[in-house]
Design an enzyme around this catalytic site. Structure first.
Site, PDB file in Angstrom:
ATOM      1  N   SER A  26       0.645  -1.015   0.031  1.00 34.48           N
ATOM      2  CA  SER A  26       0.108  -0.076  -0.092  1.00 34.48           C
ATOM      3  C   SER A  26       0.835   1.447  -0.112  1.00 34.48           C
ATOM      4  CB  SER A  26      -0.904  -0.009   1.374  1.00 34.48           C
ATOM      5  OG  SER A  26      -1.647   1.349   1.407  1.00 34.48           O
ATOM      6  N   LYS A  51      -9.957 -16.917  12.007  1.00 42.98           N
ATOM      7  CA  LYS A  51     -10.128 -18.017  13.197  1.00 42.98           C
ATOM      8  C   LYS A  51     -10.387 -19.262  12.540  1.00 42.98           C
ATOM      9  CE  LYS A  51     -10.810 -15.796  17.165  1.00 42.98           C
ATOM     10  NZ  LYS A  51     -10.195 -16.303  18.328  1.00 42.98           N
ATOM     11  N   THR A  73     -18.792 -23.763  21.644  1.00 44.69           N
ATOM     12  CA  THR A  73     -17.769 -22.883  21.901  1.00 44.69           C
ATOM     13  C   THR A  73     -18.707 -21.646  22.555  1.00 44.69           C
ATOM     14  OG1 THR A  73     -15.771 -21.820  21.190  1.00 44.69           O
ATOM     15  CG2 THR A  73     -17.532 -21.550  19.541  1.00 44.69           C
ATOM     16  N   ASP A 170      10.697  -6.798   8.522  1.00 47.31           N
ATOM     17  CA  ASP A 170      11.367  -6.340   9.673  1.00 47.31           C
ATOM     18  C   ASP A 170      10.465  -6.593  11.049  1.00 47.31           C
ATOM     19  OD1 ASP A 170      13.988  -5.364   8.625  1.00 47.31           O
ATOM     20  OD2 ASP A 170      12.273  -4.097   7.467  1.00 47.31           O
ATOM     21  N   GLY A 177      -6.133 -10.426  21.902  1.00 46.70           N
ATOM     22  CA  GLY A 177      -7.049 -10.179  22.870  1.00 46.70           C
ATOM     23  C   GLY A 177      -6.886 -11.346  23.837  1.00 46.70           C
ATOM     24  N   LEU A 181      -3.993 -16.001  18.021  1.00 46.26           N
ATOM     25  CA  LEU A 181      -3.482 -15.442  16.680  1.00 46.26           C
ATOM     26  C   LEU A 181      -1.945 -14.957  17.056  1.00 46.26           C
ATOM     27  CD1 LEU A 181      -3.644 -14.826  13.920  1.00 46.26           C
ATOM     28  CD2 LEU A 181      -4.488 -12.636  14.457  1.00 46.26           C
ATOM     29  N   GLU A 202      -3.752  -3.655  20.873  1.00 53.48           N
ATOM     30  CA  GLU A 202      -5.234  -3.564  21.333  1.00 53.48           C
ATOM     31  C   GLU A 202      -5.720  -2.238  21.439  1.00 53.48           C
ATOM     32  OE1 GLU A 202      -5.450  -6.678  24.988  1.00 53.48           O
ATOM     33  OE2 GLU A 202      -3.969  -5.518  25.354  1.00 53.48           O
ATOM     34  N   LYS A 271      -9.485  -0.716  -0.716  1.00 53.41           N
ATOM     35  CA  LYS A 271     -10.597  -1.528  -0.952  1.00 53.41           C
ATOM     36  C   LYS A 271     -10.581  -2.663  -0.495  1.00 53.41           C
ATOM     37  CE  LYS A 271     -10.874   1.963  -3.927  1.00 53.41           C
ATOM     38  NZ  LYS A 271     -11.388   3.104  -3.639  1.00 53.41           N
ATOM     39  N   SER A 302      -6.851  -8.980  10.645  1.00 58.63           N
ATOM     40  CA  SER A 302      -7.562 -10.366  11.130  1.00 58.63           C
ATOM     41  C   SER A 302      -8.883 -10.737  10.481  1.00 58.63           C
ATOM     42  CB  SER A 302      -7.557 -10.464  12.811  1.00 58.63           C
ATOM     43  OG  SER A 302      -8.138  -9.450  13.386  1.00 58.63           O
TER      44      SER A 302
END
Length: 322
Positions: A26, A51, A73, A170, A177, A181, A202, A271, A302
């Site tokens: 970008s 996930k 879950t 780098d 959370g 991940l 966060e 986009k 994510s």
């Protein structure tokens, strides 16, 4: 702890089921951040978020008998969607416990995959406790949203893709959370590359990993308010947090306003439709939270499961400054 071998084995297991998501460069984000910025588009993953990697790895690691009895879950949305999607593909019954204020779009998606939805409380602690109760009563398998080696290894496959697709990376920025991940991605990166930095990001108003990282022990939050519903986690996991302590370089924080503005910019200039939780790494880059300049940096986006009514509201707020 998980290892690089665990993550490689997870990729062998789930490779034919997941998307190898693209990484976009970008110019706009690079100019604004003062770094060479790349965007890892996990918002384009099956079920709309990273996930799915962990959920599918968990289910494929289960025995045939366990799958026959079904899975349950607790989830604010994305893990529930991923598990429901994986369960549908494998012909397994599923129950998902969501918070009372769960995103209507995410609930509709969970039900659309054929899973049963139960509602309970507002915190991750409440919904996970309810899910574990259902699992015990019905003889189903509880699938943790983050705090399990199979989940962590599955999520870590995104890190393998980054290491292979971006030469001489780098730093990598990852939302955190419960830290399923970032623990997987950090393991993949730190055990396969030299010198790469990994930063967690966060919301300021849901900062349990930040507080835990600084305190050197798990800190639990009891009052969480953020538009990043996927990061409304009371605390990092007991299994994931030691990995964060070992491999993550720092935890960065972004404001609600910074998250909203970054979502709009991602939509307009890249986009890419990205949910608030997925936008936090890019927000950290855009708003000077990353202590790097002139470096090759990947922001892991994510997920992209956005309630469109809420998105329209946030766009209007950004436009009018209200």
């Amino acid at each position: 702890m998980i290892s690089l071998d665990d993550i490689r084995q997870a990729r062998e297991r789930i490779g034919s089921w997941i998307h190898r998501t693209p990484i976009f460069s970008s110019a706009t984000f690079s100019r604004m951040a003062g770094n060479e910025v790349y965007l890892k588009a996990e918002n384009l993953q099956k079920s709309g978020a990273f996930k799915f990697r962990g959920a599918m790895n968990f289910m494929l690691s289960m025995s045939d008998d366990e799958r026959k009895r079904g899975v349950v879950t607790g989830s604010s949305g994305n893990h529930g969607q991923a598990l429901a999607c994986a369960a549908k593909l494998l012909g397994v019954k599923a129950v998902v416990v969501v918070p009372l204020d769960a995103s209507p779009a995410k609930v509709a998606a969970i039900e659309g995959y054929g899973a049963k939805v139960e509602r309970c409380g507002h915190s991750s602690t409440e919904r996970i406790a309810k899910a574990m109760e259902i699992a015990e009563n019905l003889g189903m398998t509880f699938v943790p949203p983050f705090d399990h080696p199979w989940i962590m290894a599955g999520q870590g496959t995104a890190g393998l893709e980054i290491a292979e697709d971006i030469e001489d990376v780098d730093a990598v920025l990852v939302p955190c959370g419960g830290c399923g991940l970032i623990s997987g991605v950090a393991t993949a990166l730190k055990e396969s590359l030299k010198g790469v930095k990994v930063y967690g990001v966060e919301p300021e108003t849901s900062n349990s990993t930040y507080l835990s990282f600084k305190a050197g022990r798990i800190v639990e939050l009891h009052d969480i308010h953020t538009i990043a519903d996927g990061l409304r986690t009371a605390s990092p996991g007991s299994i994931t947090f030691p990995v964060v302590q070992r491999y993550v370089d720092d935890i960065l924080l972004v404001s609600e306003e910074e998250i909203k503005k970054t979502m709009v910019l991602l939509l307009e200039r890249a986009k890419l439709l990205v949910e608030p939780s997925g936008a936090v790494p890019a927000a950290a880059l855009l708003y000077g939270k990353v202590p790097l300049k002139g470096k090759r940096v990947v922001a892991l986006l994510s997920g992209g499961n956005v309630d469109l009514a809420a998105l329209c509201k946030w766009i209007e707020e950004v436009r009018t400054g209200n």
